[in-house]
Design an enzyme around this catalytic site. Sequence first.
Site, PDB file in Angstrom:
ATOM      1  NE  ARG A  40      11.077  28.215 -23.627  1.00 18.12           N
ATOM      2  CZ  ARG A  40       9.791  28.158 -23.272  1.00 18.12           C
ATOM      3  NH1 ARG A  40       8.843  28.501 -24.125  1.00 18.12           N
ATOM      4  NH2 ARG A  40       9.445  27.761 -22.058  1.00 18.12           N
ATOM      5  NE  ARG A  65      -3.000  31.897 -17.711  1.00 20.51           N
ATOM      6  CZ  ARG A  65      -2.289  31.353 -18.682  1.00 20.51           C
ATOM      7  NH1 ARG A  65      -2.371  31.854 -19.915  1.00 20.51           N
ATOM      8  NH2 ARG A  65      -1.516  30.337 -18.447  1.00 20.51           N
ATOM      9  CG  ASP A 113      -0.503  23.796 -23.253  1.00 21.23           C
ATOM     10  OD1 ASP A 113      -0.987  24.167 -22.165  1.00 21.23           O
ATOM     11  OD2 ASP A 113       0.523  24.306 -23.749  1.00 21.23           O
ATOM     12  NE  ARG A 140      -2.819  24.981 -26.030  1.00 24.50           N
ATOM     13  CZ  ARG A 140      -1.970  25.110 -27.056  1.00 24.50           C
ATOM     14  NH1 ARG A 140      -2.236  24.574 -28.214  1.00 24.50           N
ATOM     15  NH2 ARG A 140      -0.850  25.800 -26.890  1.00 24.50           N
TER      16      ARG A 140
END
Length: 445
Positions: A33, A129, A328, A402
């Site tokens: 951002r 995705r 997450d 992850r």
Amino acid sequence: MTHTSPPAPLQARKSAALKGTARVPGDKSISHRALILGALAVGETRISGLLEGEDVLNTAKAMRALGAKVERTGDCAWSVHGVGVAGFAQPDAPLDFGNSGTGCRLVMGAVAGAPITATFDGDASLRSRPMRRIVDPLALMGAKVVSSAEGGRLPLTLQGAREPLPIVYRTPVASAQIKSAVLLAGLAAPGVTTVIESEASRDHTELMLKHFGAEIVTEPEGAHGRKISLTGQPELRGAPVVVPADPSSAAFPMVAALIVPGSDIVLTDVMTNPLRTGLIATLREMGASIEETDVRGDAGEPMANFRVRASRLKGVEVPPERAPSMIDEYLVLGVAAAFAEGTTVMRGLKELRVKESDRLEATAEMLRVSGVEVEIENDDLIVHGKGHVPGGGIVATHMDHRIAMSALAMGLASDKPVTVDDTTFIATSFPDFIPMMRRLGAEFG
Ligand code: S3P
């Protein structure tokens, strides 16, 4: 587009107590951002503590390709000279976001409000995705999908709106990426763009827009939701951004310290925005010793140091409304749950199926190959903790950073080593993970 490095497998072994102090890298959400808002602002944005992971570096490249001046001025220190709202230049090549859904989707929103056409692409994971959830509201605002792969997926060419329209949009799922894409497009629209979410997702875009001078108002909506109204066509002014450490990255050493007997570590400068702390709340309910010290705030984003000590954990039920604040972290929570005594039930995990991999299946698979009893019931994950994990398996990473880090954390306390088939994707969010964990005492090899 593909990830070029060959697979790099790694084994994690039962380690002695983890000790010491570490600062995990800057928050990924805030780093994306800061670059994007810096590029949409007038004047200079100086960023310190930026995450220099592949995902964020791809966003930096995209901002350059769209006309902003983006420079690295020091260690994790960056400077952005923006082009102003709707001031993007037409890029002369496709924008490659690699593995990053956040970079890609937020930039789609920013491009939707500019009179340019851009092609978005990524690696095999990102190409699989869903993107309709982003481009559907952007189309209501006047942007047009010129072409896409089957199912509205990447590679996708988006034509921004010449005269973007403000909309009122209720997000179909709790997603900060959808919300942020609409708000970033709404910057270029006259009048007020409103996003309504029935469950609040992370609010970093709203906080940073305010910090850059936009008029944005957030009101409660129902029991867990929010209504966010942004006044369009502000003059965003470059502003300094200090990026706190990423709680989603801190989650890996945190859980490792809880499960490796005798561990006692301190994680510094971790962001404590309440929309990101679901894992900490859950671990505490499981009996984790996590002590918060030196609580402080910066530009609307609070942070603290966390002292984490090895703890006996017990199984708990995690309510579905907590999912957005720890979306997450379910993989590594699965690891903590496997080492707990008793059953942990994690409810309402549908969104996990459309992350960097199908994380619901991948978490179950990671635990099963390590000898843990797991079930998936609809969108719920149920882990039967036995206080220890047999280990001994090879965990498939599925291009998902992850999964790799969760499995390596698990191997530090399992009876037999745990092998991860590929650690290269760790570089997308936590390039220093392996050396940092080794400094705390982790045995990899
Ligand atoms: C992110 C939002 C989350 C999260 C992702 C980062 C963001 O996605 O999974 O890693 O920075 O906005 P959703 O909000 O779409 O669930």
